[in-house]
Scaffold this motif. Structure first.
Motif, PDB file in Angstrom:
ATOM      1  N   MET A  95       0.890  -1.163  -0.076  1.00  0.00           N
ATOM      2  CA  MET A  95      -0.078  -0.251  -0.053  1.00  0.00           C
ATOM      3  C   MET A  95       0.663   1.103   0.205  1.00  0.00           C
ATOM      4  O   MET A  95       0.437   2.064  -0.610  1.00  0.00           O
ATOM      5  N   ASP A  96       2.315   0.943   0.401  1.00  0.00           N
ATOM      6  CA  ASP A  96       2.618   2.458   0.294  1.00  0.00           C
ATOM      7  C   ASP A  96       4.129   1.859   0.721  1.00  0.00           C
ATOM      8  O   ASP A  96       4.582   1.599   1.777  1.00  0.00           O
ATOM      9  N   ALA A 131       4.843  -2.062  -6.452  1.00  0.00           N
ATOM     10  CA  ALA A 131       5.426  -1.585  -5.500  1.00  0.00           C
ATOM     11  C   ALA A 131       6.720  -1.165  -5.354  1.00  0.00           C
ATOM     12  O   ALA A 131       7.358  -0.567  -5.159  1.00  0.00           O
ATOM     13  N   ILE A 132       7.453  -2.754  -5.682  1.00  0.00           N
ATOM     14  CA  ILE A 132       9.038  -2.436  -6.043  1.00  0.00           C
ATOM     15  C   ILE A 132       9.049  -1.880  -7.034  1.00  0.00           C
ATOM     16  O   ILE A 132      10.628  -0.946  -6.428  1.00  0.00           O
ATOM     17  N   GLY A 133       8.394  -1.684  -7.774  1.00  0.00           N
ATOM     18  CA  GLY A 133       9.192  -0.845  -8.970  1.00  0.00           C
ATOM     19  C   GLY A 133       8.992   0.885  -8.772  1.00  0.00           C
ATOM     20  O   GLY A 133      10.148   1.578  -8.632  1.00  0.00           O
ATOM     21  N   ASP A 134       8.307   1.117  -8.395  1.00  0.00           N
ATOM     22  CA  ASP A 134       8.029   2.415  -7.157  1.00  0.00           C
ATOM     23  C   ASP A 134       8.897   2.888  -6.182  1.00  0.00           C
ATOM     24  O   ASP A 134      10.238   3.836  -5.846  1.00  0.00           O
ATOM     25  N   TYR A 135       9.405   2.172  -5.483  1.00  0.00           N
ATOM     26  CA  TYR A 135      10.750   1.916  -4.369  1.00  0.00           C
ATOM     27  C   TYR A 135      11.991   1.932  -5.258  1.00  0.00           C
ATOM     28  O   TYR A 135      12.910   2.934  -4.658  1.00  0.00           O
ATOM     29  N   TYR A 313      -5.993   9.674 -11.720  1.00  0.00           N
ATOM     30  CA  TYR A 313      -6.337   9.573 -10.037  1.00  0.00           C
ATOM     31  C   TYR A 313      -6.650   8.847  -9.878  1.00  0.00           C
ATOM     32  O   TYR A 313      -7.458   8.112  -9.878  1.00  0.00           O
ATOM     33  N   PHE A 314      -5.334   8.287  -8.362  1.00  0.00           N
ATOM     34  CA  PHE A 314      -5.477   6.613  -7.725  1.00  0.00           C
ATOM     35  C   PHE A 314      -5.292   6.865  -6.874  1.00  0.00           C
ATOM     36  O   PHE A 314      -5.362   8.209  -6.134  1.00  0.00           O
ATOM     37  N   GLU A 315      -6.244   6.317  -5.996  1.00  0.00           N
ATOM     38  CA  GLU A 315      -5.663   6.401  -4.320  1.00  0.00           C
ATOM     39  C   GLU A 315      -4.711   6.111  -3.559  1.00  0.00           C
ATOM     40  O   GLU A 315      -4.394   6.424  -3.412  1.00  0.00           O
ATOM     41  N   TYR A 316      -4.078   5.020  -4.719  1.00  0.00           N
ATOM     42  CA  TYR A 316      -2.919   4.690  -4.204  1.00  0.00           C
ATOM     43  C   TYR A 316      -1.681   4.033  -5.217  1.00  0.00           C
ATOM     44  O   TYR A 316      -2.912   3.872  -6.435  1.00  0.00           O
ATOM     45  N   THR A 317      -0.933   4.375  -5.441  1.00  0.00           N
ATOM     46  CA  THR A 317       0.487   4.408  -6.221  1.00  0.00           C
ATOM     47  C   THR A 317       0.382   2.646  -6.281  1.00  0.00           C
ATOM     48  O   THR A 317       0.425   2.766  -7.818  1.00  0.00           O
ATOM     49  N   THR A 318      -0.234   1.742  -5.745  1.00  0.00           N
ATOM     50  CA  THR A 318       0.439   0.298  -6.605  1.00  0.00           C
ATOM     51  C   THR A 318      -1.370   0.182  -7.032  1.00  0.00           C
ATOM     52  O   THR A 318      -1.160  -1.274  -7.591  1.00  0.00           O
TER      53      THR A 318
END
Length: 416
Positions: A95-96, A131-135, A313-318
């Motif tokens: 989620m984050d 999420a891995i890519g975002d981090y 627009y999204f609620e979460y980046t994932t």
């Protein structure tokens, strides 16, 4: 029709001016009740899927809260607590990503070292690859060290470039921002060249970098149905002339790369590839903004992506599906002041339009047409506000990704 399908197809419906027809296709028409043994429509199934997804997210959040309360009461043994905390950490990461890693370090499940975090991401157990890519794409000293350690965990020895790319692009999902992609692919190119040792045919890693992108673009051109004219082997060879510091790469190498991609497209995690490739080559801007609601005027933090003359627009980046889509037609942009938030700007209907023709999902997961005359957003700083206004105003006229790639290609073509 699923909302992410709408996102992929939006450039055709919006660019032709059939916005009204586009939204009409989203609406659920009233039909006579079908008998129980009749098959469900695609719309019924997609609505059901979104509802199930929404319930699943709520269940996961409730589960996290319940597990944390259980930990506090000491109901389980030490080993059970560790397993539960690891499960909570993975869910938090999905989620984050930043908060998930911080939680795992705080609970002693990860060491605060780039190598340990990289190992956790490389194993990927229970982790969302977006999420891995975002981090990995975050620009700060620690995340960049994690990225380097993560790439070093890949062994590309004795692999041709297309095989190495298949392995690398399956271990996470590339983000859409050009600068993040640049850092990731630069690390990949250097690692690939190091793994080849004396067998490396590239004069430097810039050549590997440029050829890697040429392969990815070839994959898009050959397998994206919206690309009508498929490139030939000769076109692929010609586009890569002189990239090895002024020299040509062996023709047999380029032919083998072409044939490999033609026979088998890249497998992209969590997507069919088309949506990623579309975002991949048309990034403009993404980031967190506060968005003011329509009816109740409350502020909610949302992740925004500007791409191909549309704002999502999204609620979460994932999240794989946007909560809303705003086609940038008959819209103007202006700075504004607000009593509750600083650094605000507005999108407002113009050009004779009565309202902004956007769509969103409601609390039940249904797609509804918006009737906003104004969308008000708040940025984190005045500088960020000006950046968003500039990008929104010039969203189609400039693409930083192509400038970045062109600069790297010129560098790779220079004679030593």
């Amino acid at each position: 029709m699923q909302l992410n399908s709408v996102a992929r197809d939006r450039k055709y419906s919006v660019s032709t001016g059939n916005v009204a027809n586009w939204f009409s296709s989203l609406k659920r028409s009233k039909k006579p009740k079908k008998p129980e043994n009749a098959s469900k429509s695609v719309w019924d199934l997609s609505t059901l899927n979104r509802s199930v997804k929404s319930l699943h997210i709520k269940d996961e959040l409730n589960e996290v809260v319940s597990e944390m309360e259980s930990l506090d009461t000491g109901e389980d043994g030490k080993n059970s607590n560790k397993t539960k905390m690891l499960s909570i950490g993975r869910k938090k990461f999905n989620m984050d990503p930043k908060k998930g890693i911080e939680f795992l370090i705080e609970k002693g499940l990860l060491q605060q070292t780039a190598g340990d975090v990289a190992q956790f991401l490389y194993k990927g157990e229970g982790l969302n690859k977006t999420a891995i890519g975002d981090y990995l794409g975050e620009k700060n000293d620690f995340n960049e060290k994690v990225l380097q350690s993560f790439v070093d965990l890949h062994d590309f020895t004795d692999l041709i470039l297309v095989q190495a790319l298949r392995q690398f692009l399956w271990s996470f999902r590339l983000p859409g921002e050009a600068q993040k992609i640049d850092r990731m692919m630069e690390c990949f190119a250097k690692r690939y060249c190091d793994c080849q040792g004396e067998n490396n045919i590239f004069e430097n890693s810039d050549t590997c970098y440029v050829l890697s992108f040429a392969i990815i673009m070839l994959n898009t051109s050959l397998h994206n149905p919206s690309v009508k004219e498929k490139p030939s082997i000769e076109q692929f060879v010609n586009m890569n002339r002189g990239i090895n510091q002024g020299s040509d790469l062996p023709r047999e190498l380029l032919v083998s790369l072409y044939e490999s991609i033609k026979a088998e497209p890249f497998k992209i995690p969590e997507d069919d590839g088309n949506d990623l490739m579309h975002t991949f080559f048309n990034p403009d801007k993404e980031g967190w903004l506060w968005k003011q609601g329509g009816r109740y005027k409350s502020w909610k933090r949302r992740w925004f992506i500007l791409n191909d003359n549309c704002l999502y627009y999204f609620e979460y980046t994932t999240d794989k599906e946007p909560r809303g889509i705003i086609p940038l037609e008959n819209i103007s942009i202006r700075e504004c002041a607000d009593r509750q938030k600083q650094h605000c700007f507005e999108l407002y209907a113009s050009g004779g339009a009565d309202f902004i023709k956007a769509c969103k999902t409601d609390s039940e997961g249904k797609v509804v047409e918006g009737k906003h005359t104004v969308y008000r957003m708040s940025a984190s700083s005045d500088e960020e506000r000006k950046e968003w206004i500039m990008r929104l105003t010039q969203s189609i006229s400039h693409n930083p990704f192509y400038d970045m790639l062109a600069t790297r290609k010129r560098k790779a073509q220079l004679n030593p």
